[in-house]
Design a protein around this motif. Structure first.
Motif, PDB file in Angstrom:
ATOM      1  N   VAL A  95       0.839  -1.208   0.000  1.00  0.00           N
ATOM      2  CA  VAL A  95       0.000   0.000   0.000  1.00  0.00           C
ATOM      3  C   VAL A  95       0.872   1.255   0.000  1.00  0.00           C
ATOM      4  O   VAL A  95       0.606   2.225  -0.720  1.00  0.00           O
ATOM      5  CB  VAL A  95      -0.947  -0.004   1.215  1.00  0.00           C
ATOM      6  CG1 VAL A  95      -1.677   1.330   1.338  1.00  0.00           C
ATOM      7  CG2 VAL A  95      -1.951  -1.141   1.094  1.00  0.00           C
ATOM      8  N   ALA A  96       1.930   1.249   0.826  1.00  0.00           N
ATOM      9  CA  ALA A  96       2.815   2.423   0.915  1.00  0.00           C
ATOM     10  C   ALA A  96       3.495   2.709  -0.416  1.00  0.00           C
ATOM     11  O   ALA A  96       3.637   3.876  -0.817  1.00  0.00           O
ATOM     12  CB  ALA A  96       3.855   2.205   2.009  1.00  0.00           C
TER      13      ALA A  96
ATOM     14  N   SER B 268       2.522   6.230  -2.159  1.00  0.00           N
ATOM     15  CA  SER B 268       3.575   7.243  -2.258  1.00  0.00           C
ATOM     16  C   SER B 268       3.841   7.638  -3.701  1.00  0.00           C
ATOM     17  O   SER B 268       4.301   8.756  -3.969  1.00  0.00           O
ATOM     18  CB  SER B 268       4.870   6.749  -1.589  1.00  0.00           C
ATOM     19  OG  SER B 268       5.325   5.565  -2.196  1.00  0.00           O
ATOM     20  N   TRP B 269       3.540   6.749  -4.665  1.00  0.00           N
ATOM     21  CA  TRP B 269       3.660   7.138  -6.060  1.00  0.00           C
ATOM     22  C   TRP B 269       2.413   7.877  -6.550  1.00  0.00           C
ATOM     23  O   TRP B 269       2.500   8.929  -7.188  1.00  0.00           O
ATOM     24  CB  TRP B 269       3.912   5.928  -6.947  1.00  0.00           C
ATOM     25  CG  TRP B 269       3.863   6.284  -8.406  1.00  0.00           C
ATOM     26  CD1 TRP B 269       2.903   5.947  -9.316  1.00  0.00           C
ATOM     27  CD2 TRP B 269       4.799   7.099  -9.115  1.00  0.00           C
ATOM     28  NE1 TRP B 269       3.180   6.488 -10.539  1.00  0.00           N
ATOM     29  CE2 TRP B 269       4.345   7.216 -10.445  1.00  0.00           C
ATOM     30  CE3 TRP B 269       5.984   7.758  -8.757  1.00  0.00           C
ATOM     31  CZ2 TRP B 269       5.030   7.940 -11.408  1.00  0.00           C
ATOM     32  CZ3 TRP B 269       6.669   8.485  -9.711  1.00  0.00           C
ATOM     33  CH2 TRP B 269       6.192   8.567 -11.019  1.00  0.00           C
ATOM     34  N   MET B 270       1.236   7.339  -6.234  1.00  0.00           N
ATOM     35  CA  MET B 270      -0.002   7.928  -6.731  1.00  0.00           C
ATOM     36  C   MET B 270      -0.241   9.329  -6.177  1.00  0.00           C
ATOM     37  O   MET B 270      -0.833  10.184  -6.841  1.00  0.00           O
ATOM     38  CB  MET B 270      -1.185   7.025  -6.387  1.00  0.00           C
ATOM     39  CG  MET B 270      -1.115   5.627  -6.991  1.00  0.00           C
ATOM     40  SD  MET B 270      -1.068   5.614  -8.809  1.00  0.00           S
ATOM     41  CE  MET B 270      -2.709   6.209  -9.194  1.00  0.00           C
TER      42      MET B 270
ATOM     43  N   LEU C 286       9.563   7.726   3.347  1.00  0.00           N
ATOM     44  CA  LEU C 286      10.282   7.066   4.446  1.00  0.00           C
ATOM     45  C   LEU C 286       9.578   5.778   4.856  1.00  0.00           C
ATOM     46  O   LEU C 286      10.219   4.739   5.061  1.00  0.00           O
ATOM     47  CB  LEU C 286      10.398   8.007   5.638  1.00  0.00           C
ATOM     48  CG  LEU C 286      11.490   9.085   5.569  1.00  0.00           C
ATOM     49  CD1 LEU C 286      11.328  10.065   6.727  1.00  0.00           C
ATOM     50  CD2 LEU C 286      12.875   8.456   5.608  1.00  0.00           C
ATOM     51  N   VAL C 287       8.256   5.850   4.981  1.00  0.00           N
ATOM     52  CA  VAL C 287       7.482   4.659   5.347  1.00  0.00           C
ATOM     53  C   VAL C 287       7.583   3.604   4.252  1.00  0.00           C
ATOM     54  O   VAL C 287       7.719   2.409   4.525  1.00  0.00           O
ATOM     55  CB  VAL C 287       6.010   5.040   5.604  1.00  0.00           C
ATOM     56  CG1 VAL C 287       5.157   3.794   5.804  1.00  0.00           C
ATOM     57  CG2 VAL C 287       5.905   5.948   6.826  1.00  0.00           C
TER      58      VAL C 287
ATOM     59  N   PHE D 290       4.736  -6.762  -4.842  1.00  0.00           N
ATOM     60  CA  PHE D 290       5.300  -6.784  -3.492  1.00  0.00           C
ATOM     61  C   PHE D 290       4.270  -7.336  -2.509  1.00  0.00           C
ATOM     62  O   PHE D 290       4.591  -8.183  -1.661  1.00  0.00           O
ATOM     63  CB  PHE D 290       5.709  -5.369  -3.077  1.00  0.00           C
ATOM     64  CG  PHE D 290       6.338  -5.286  -1.706  1.00  0.00           C
ATOM     65  CD1 PHE D 290       7.699  -5.452  -1.535  1.00  0.00           C
ATOM     66  CD2 PHE D 290       5.559  -5.044  -0.580  1.00  0.00           C
ATOM     67  CE1 PHE D 290       8.280  -5.382  -0.280  1.00  0.00           C
ATOM     68  CE2 PHE D 290       6.133  -4.976   0.688  1.00  0.00           C
ATOM     69  CZ  PHE D 290       7.493  -5.142   0.828  1.00  0.00           C
ATOM     70  N   ALA D 291       3.025  -6.890  -2.615  1.00  0.00           N
ATOM     71  CA  ALA D 291       1.978  -7.353  -1.700  1.00  0.00           C
ATOM     72  C   ALA D 291       1.661  -8.826  -1.880  1.00  0.00           C
ATOM     73  O   ALA D 291       1.229  -9.499  -0.931  1.00  0.00           O
ATOM     74  CB  ALA D 291       0.715  -6.510  -1.885  1.00  0.00           C
ATOM     75  N   VAL D 292       1.893  -9.371  -3.079  1.00  0.00           N
ATOM     76  CA  VAL D 292       1.621 -10.790  -3.339  1.00  0.00           C
ATOM     77  C   VAL D 292       2.493 -11.692  -2.468  1.00  0.00           C
ATOM     78  O   VAL D 292       2.140 -12.856  -2.215  1.00  0.00           O
ATOM     79  CB  VAL D 292       1.828 -11.098  -4.843  1.00  0.00           C
ATOM     80  CG1 VAL D 292       1.792 -12.593  -5.119  1.00  0.00           C
ATOM     81  CG2 VAL D 292       0.760 -10.390  -5.664  1.00  0.00           C
TER      82      VAL D 292
END
Length: 399
Positions: free
Chosen positions: A291-292, A296-298, A310-311, A379-381
């Motif tokens: 999610v981060a 952070s891109w959107m 940072l997160v 990444f979330a997968v």
């Protein structure tokens, strides 16, 4: 142990910090030498007449050697002990570091960069075993500090490589320091127990290869490593292409991700240890990390973007050290077969780190926004193999 001390005595031994220090010194120097290629890219491209593909191949060459060396390196560490095996691999990498000085063509430099990967490949596989022996239940914390040292090595390479008067000087001076670190490993590294006797080498690899948990960890590590590395590597160019930042501003902005990753390497293992449920924490870290990355891109350009970055960096690196240290927490592995398990995890995860970014790039093409969105989702997968893991021991790294 032969001195009659039990596990708790060794767990409290101050010598474990010597083991950690020499290991961190080695990974700091190998990453420094590797990522000098990124910092010195303008000089390297002009000197050797390289295109972007050849330049990327130089940077990634040490990882390529890890695909082939991680498994045999881990098996040999289980059979003969990490001290000698890592020392031999380090000697090869030190020679490769010096071989870069005065390299006359692309092929020579590529071979040197490929051999530079011998040390980190074998070291990474052996550390699961060493940290299990010396740090016991705190092995994931030790792995976190090791990962943080790797990130610091990258940051230092980016910050200082261009301060040397010539490219050859930039290659030579760190190689001397690398040699000294290799000597320190040979002098001060200790296994903590005698290498086992009476088992054939194939037994170690077979034991690791028949553990479903080892394969699940390898898959999770590979997904996390591939997507975090690709995301961090593409981010500066994406800022330049999509948001119109100049290269310097894009580089400074992307550096915030690196700062976050250093913090995450240390805080991730601490959080898992303090809060108890390793699987539960890993699931939360991976989901929130995806999610981060996406947010952070959107939402880039909005308020609080620095905090988001940072997160993003912290969550992107927090699970890696815990997963790398986890094989020893399963009863079929323990610390006896941890080196072989570490080698298998390293080889598989590095192979994924090559294949997955290429596949994502093939789908996204020149669309940087789509690429970063897909990296975030992939990444979330990684949560899937984590959920499928057996419940690890509360006190890892036992026999």
């Amino acid at each position: 142990m032969s001195d009659g001390k039990d596990g708790s005595d060794r767990r409290l031994s101050a010598y474990r910090w010597v083991i950690l220090l020499v290991a961190c010194a080695l990974i700091f120097m190998t990453n420094y030498l590797q990522f000098q290629v990124s910092s010195l890219a303008p000089l390297i491209v002009v000197r050797f007449g390289l295109d972007s593909v050849e330049l990327s191949s130089l940077l990634l060459a040490p990882l390529l050697s890890g695909v082939f060396l991680s498994i045999p390196g881990g098996v040999l560490c289980d059979r003969f002990g990490p001290r000698v095996v890592v020392a031999v691999a380090t000697a090869v990498s030190v020679a490769a570091g010096f071989a870069r000085v005065g390299a006359g063509d692309y092929s020579s430099l590529f071979c040197a960069m490929l051999l530079l990967g011998c040390c980190p490949a074998v070291l990474q596989a052996s550390l699961i075993k060493l940290f299990c022996i010396w740090f016991k239940g705190a092995s994931n914390l030790a792995m976190g500090l090791y990962f943080a040292s790797a990130s610091v090595g990258i940051a230092c390479a980016q910050a200082t490589s261009n301060l040397f008067p010539t490219m050859d000087a930039a290659f030579f001076a760190p190689s001397v320091l690398f040699l000294l670190c290799g000597v320190a490993w040979a002098l001060f590294a200790r296994e903590g127990e005698a290498p086992p006797e009476g088992e054939r080498i194939v037994r170690y690899l077979k034991t690791a290869a028949t553990s479903k948990n080892v394969w699940l960890i390898a898959l999770a590590v590979g997904l996390g490593m591939a997507t975090s590395t690709a995301y961090m590597g593409l981010f500066p160019q994406a800022l330049y292409e999509v948001h119109g930042l100049d290269p310097e501003a894009a580089g400074v902005t992307a550096a915030v991700l690196s700062l976050g990753s250093i913090a995450g390497s240390v805080l991730g293992p601490l959080a898992c240890r303090r809060l108890g449920s390793v699987k539960g924490m890993l699931v939360a870290i991976v989901l929130l990390g995806g999610v981060a990355k996406l947010v952070s891109w959107m939402l880039f350009g909005g308020e609080g973007v620095w905090v988001l970055l940072l997160v993003n960096g912290a969550l992107g690196s927090a699970a890696g050290p815990v997963l790398e240290a986890l094989p020893g927490a399963f009863p079929e592995i323990g610390h006896k077969y941890a080196g072989s398990a570490g080698g298998l995890v390293g080889s598989v995860s590095l192979a994924i780190s090559y294949a997955l970014p290429l596949a994502v790039s093939g789908v996204a093409g020149a669309d940087y926004s789509l690429n970063l969105v897909l990296e975030s989702l992939c990444f979330a997968v990684a949560v899937v193999p984590i959920v499928l893991l057996s419940k690890p021991r509360e006190t890892p790294c036992t026999r």
